[in-house]
Write a protein that holds these residues in place. Structure first.
Motif, mmCIF file in Angstrom:
data_model
loop_
_atom_site.group_PDB
_atom_site.id
_atom_site.type_symbol
_atom_site.label_atom_id
_atom_site.label_comp_id
_atom_site.label_asym_id
_atom_site.label_seq_id
_atom_site.Cartn_x
_atom_site.Cartn_y
_atom_site.Cartn_z
ATOM 1 N N ALA A 141 44.292 53.174 31.926
ATOM 2 C CA ALA A 141 42.942 52.641 32.115
ATOM 3 C C ALA A 141 42.760 52.120 33.536
ATOM 4 N N LEU A 142 43.794 51.455 34.054
ATOM 5 C CA LEU A 142 43.708 50.900 35.416
ATOM 6 C C LEU A 142 43.654 52.011 36.457
ATOM 7 N N ILE A 143 44.395 53.095 36.201
ATOM 8 C CA ILE A 143 44.346 54.238 37.118
ATOM 9 C C ILE A 143 42.941 54.838 37.107
ATOM 10 N N ALA A 144 42.390 54.997 35.917
ATOM 11 C CA ALA A 144 41.030 55.553 35.802
ATOM 12 C C ALA A 144 40.031 54.676 36.552
ATOM 13 N N LEU A 145 40.158 53.357 36.388
ATOM 14 C CA LEU A 145 39.251 52.429 37.076
ATOM 15 C C LEU A 145 39.395 52.563 38.591
ATOM 16 N N ASP A 146 40.631 52.634 39.047
ATOM 17 C CA ASP A 146 40.890 52.776 40.478
ATOM 18 C C ASP A 146 40.217 54.041 41.019
ATOM 19 N N VAL A 147 40.308 55.106 40.259
ATOM 20 C CA VAL A 147 39.694 56.377 40.678
ATOM 21 C C VAL A 147 38.168 56.227 40.742
ATOM 22 N N ILE A 148 37.604 55.549 39.754
ATOM 23 C CA ILE A 148 36.140 55.338 39.774
ATOM 24 C C ILE A 148 35.743 54.527 41.001
ATOM 25 N N LYS A 149 36.529 53.500 41.293
ATOM 26 C CA LYS A 149 36.212 52.638 42.443
ATOM 27 C C LYS A 149 36.294 53.426 43.751
ATOM 28 N N ARG A 150 37.266 54.347 43.828
ATOM 29 C CA ARG A 150 37.448 55.081 45.088
ATOM 30 C C ARG A 150 36.511 56.282 45.231
ATOM 31 N N TYR A 151 36.188 56.898 44.117
ATOM 32 C CA TYR A 151 35.421 58.146 44.212
ATOM 33 C C TYR A 151 34.012 58.035 43.628
ATOM 34 N N GLY A 152 33.693 56.920 43.034
ATOM 35 C CA GLY A 152 32.386 56.776 42.385
ATOM 36 C C GLY A 152 31.354 56.085 43.247
ATOM 37 N N LYS A 153 31.310 56.450 44.516
ATOM 38 C CA LYS A 153 30.398 55.756 45.435
ATOM 39 C C LYS A 153 29.048 56.445 45.527
ATOM 40 N N GLY A 154 28.002 55.681 45.206
ATOM 41 C CA GLY A 154 26.654 56.125 45.524
ATOM 42 C C GLY A 154 26.155 57.345 44.774
ATOM 43 N N ASN A 155 24.852 57.415 44.649
ATOM 44 C CA ASN A 155 24.219 58.531 43.974
ATOM 45 C C ASN A 155 23.856 59.585 45.021
ATOM 46 N N ASN A 176 29.339 49.058 46.338
ATOM 47 C CA ASN A 176 30.544 48.912 45.516
ATOM 48 C C ASN A 176 30.756 50.050 44.532
ATOM 49 N N GLY A 177 30.027 51.111 44.699
ATOM 50 C CA GLY A 177 30.195 52.234 43.778
ATOM 51 C C GLY A 177 29.397 52.042 42.505
ATOM 52 N N VAL A 178 29.352 53.092 41.718
ATOM 53 C CA VAL A 178 28.617 52.990 40.461
ATOM 54 C C VAL A 178 29.372 52.044 39.515
ATOM 55 N N PRO A 179 28.632 51.386 38.631
ATOM 56 C CA PRO A 179 29.310 50.487 37.697
ATOM 57 C C PRO A 179 30.340 51.225 36.841
ATOM 58 N N ALA A 180 31.420 50.518 36.510
ATOM 59 C CA ALA A 180 32.487 51.097 35.682
ATOM 60 C C ALA A 180 32.593 50.333 34.374
ATOM 61 N N VAL A 181 32.494 51.061 33.282
ATOM 62 C CA VAL A 181 32.689 50.485 31.947
ATOM 63 C C VAL A 181 34.047 50.969 31.451
ATOM 64 N N ILE A 182 34.971 50.040 31.217
ATOM 65 C CA ILE A 182 36.326 50.432 30.794
ATOM 66 C C ILE A 182 36.588 49.905 29.384
ATOM 67 N N THR A 183 36.860 50.815 28.479
ATOM 68 C CA THR A 183 37.147 50.381 27.110
ATOM 69 C C THR A 183 38.513 50.898 26.639
ATOM 70 N N ILE A 184 39.178 49.997 25.949
ATOM 71 C CA ILE A 184 40.524 50.255 25.417
ATOM 72 C C ILE A 184 40.414 50.569 23.920
ATOM 73 N N ALA A 185 41.230 51.500 23.468
ATOM 74 C CA ALA A 185 41.355 51.727 22.019
ATOM 75 C C ALA A 185 42.542 50.893 21.545
ATOM 76 N N SER A 238 40.002 41.904 36.508
ATOM 77 C CA SER A 238 40.446 41.563 37.871
ATOM 78 C C SER A 238 40.472 42.796 38.768
ATOM 79 N N ALA A 239 40.707 43.949 38.170
ATOM 80 C CA ALA A 239 40.764 45.175 38.972
ATOM 81 C C ALA A 239 39.370 45.682 39.324
ATOM 82 N N GLY A 240 38.335 44.991 38.842
ATOM 83 C CA GLY A 240 36.987 45.310 39.314
ATOM 84 C C GLY A 240 36.071 46.012 38.331
ATOM 85 N N ALA A 241 36.433 46.064 37.043
ATOM 86 C CA ALA A 241 35.521 46.696 36.080
ATOM 87 C C ALA A 241 34.282 45.821 35.890
ATOM 88 N N ASP A 242 33.157 46.445 35.664
ATOM 89 C CA ASP A 242 31.910 45.702 35.469
ATOM 90 C C ASP A 242 31.710 45.320 34.005
#
Ligand SMILES: [Zn+2]
Length: 409
Positions: free
Chosen positions: A184-198, A218-227, A254-258
């Protein structure tokens, strides 16, 4: 809804989204209702195969996917979530369809974008667990290399899906159903790095003077959910990599999920107590709760562990019907989320438009689909309206059903 660009809205509906987007709604204290569960829903309709659960339906029946999105929006979903779940390279490899990777993802995202634009809802890109990351590998060189390769597989899988989602105009990205915190943290990191702007919107309308509003710093918002699977350490719910779920939420925050929270795996009855713990643990980010629509129990806390009470066999996945939630459970789930201050609320596997409508109505909403919400006063047997023929109504109920009058809502 607090949109600040009404004139622009009319002319450039697509570009309006950042102004009344996910975070503004949540910050304003609005509920955001999110229909997930497309894979199970389309499996029941015989367009997705149970087992691999890869959504090739996107390529084979795109109109059906479009209609599914429209049905969930009509039932009250505020979000159109692109059907890319298990559409990553690992999923497609399973069914020998690797060559369809980009086409499937882009098609799913375009269908979702179009539906969101047409219905004035938000569009979410979606990435998920890859099932290739194994936290149990011992820490020796050979295994470490294997882990690293797995990490790369996770990163490259997530990255390509995020980049496409951004290009196709996603308002935010959902990264969901991770049993393993690290993934999940890797996925969030990827969103933060590559999810910039529309950038897609920008490229379409570069002459607009306010396009810079669209390029979010700060990039598009990230919703991170755990199963939250059936993993416990000292009686406390843990992720597969043995981190207490409340602690996992804090690390994701802390890693920056919205938005952080739980989806899938648990039904309302076993997800809500855990959400309460998360709330009490002091997580400050907006909270998400999207259970499966099955009656999980303390003994069988996830839908993957539920057994059929009649046969004693594992019910997952094709015999789960025996444990489906009644709609009242879903209504109650909505009320509890409201009490707990959980504002990103939805349903995952097992979901169907009637459940999403029930959830919306639990918040006092009347989505277009409520036009056909039950009206039992007009029922041929239980009806109380004077237009109903008395021959079969409550006066005759004992004769027809062979039982005494029962109260009707
Ligand atoms: Zn699910």
């Amino acid at each position: 809804m607090g949109c600040r660009c009404q004139n622009i809205c009319i002319r450039y509906k697509l570009l309006c989204n950042p102004f009344s987007g996910l975070m503004q709604r949540l910050n304003d204290g609005e509920k955001v209702i999110v229909a997930e569960g497309y894979i199970f829903n389309l499996e029941k309709r015989c367009y997705v195969q149970a087992g691999p659960y890869v959504p090739t339906v996107v390529l084979e029946q795109p109109d059906l996917v479009k209609q599914s999105h429209e049905e969930f929006v009509r039932a009250g979903s505020d979000v159109v979530q692109a059907l890319t779940y298990y559409g990553h390279r690992e999923g497609l490899k399973l069914i020998d369809r690797s060559a369809d990777l980009e086409t499937l993802n882009r098609t799913a995202l375009r269908i979702a974008r179009e539906c969101a634009t047409n219905t004035g809802t938000l569009m979410a890109g979606d990435i998920c667990n890859t099932n290739t990351y194994n936290p149990a590998n011992p820490n020796n060189r050979e295994k470490l290399e294997a882990i690293f390769k797995e990490l790369l597989a996770v990163i490259s899988t997530s990255q390509e899906q995020v980049e496409w989602a951004i290009e196709e105009g996603a308002d935010f990205i959902v990264a969901e159903t991770f049993g393993i915190l690290d993934e999940a943290l890797i996925a969030l990191d990827v969103i933060k790095r590559y999810g910039k702007g529309n950038f897609h919107a920008f490229k379409r309308k570069p002459d607009l003077p306010f396009y810079d509003f669209l390029l979010k710093e700060n990039g598009v918002p990230a919703v991170i959910t755990i199963a939250a699977h059936d993993n416990f350490k000292d009686g406390v719910e843990c992720t597969v990599d043995e981190v207490e779920v409340t602690e996992a939420m804090k690390r994701i925050e802390s890693a920056g999920a919205d938005v952080v929270g739980l989806n899938c795996a648990r039904g309302p009855d076993t997800m809500l107590p855990l959400m309460e713990k998360i709330k009490k643990s002091g997580v400050k980010a907006h909270l998400a709760a999207l259970p499966v629509t099955y009656r999980t129990t303390e003994k069988e806390p996830t839908f993957m562990t539920l057994t059929d009470p009649k046969t004693g066999k594992l019910a997952f996945p094709i015999n789960l019907d025996c444990a489906l939630c009644p709609r009242d459970d879903i209504f109650e789930f909505g009320r509890r989320c409201d009490e707990l201050g959980i504002n990103y609320v939805g349903l995952c596997c097992g979901n169907s438009p009637h459940y999403t409508r029930t959830l919306a109505e639990s918040f006092g909403r009347k989505p277009p689909g409520s036009k056909f919400s039950p009206e039992m006063s007009l029922h041929c047997i239980y009806g109380t309206d004077e237009k109903v023929d008395k021959y079969l109504t409550t006066d005759a109920i004992e004769n027809v059903l062979g039982r005494k009058n029962q109260p009707v809502d």
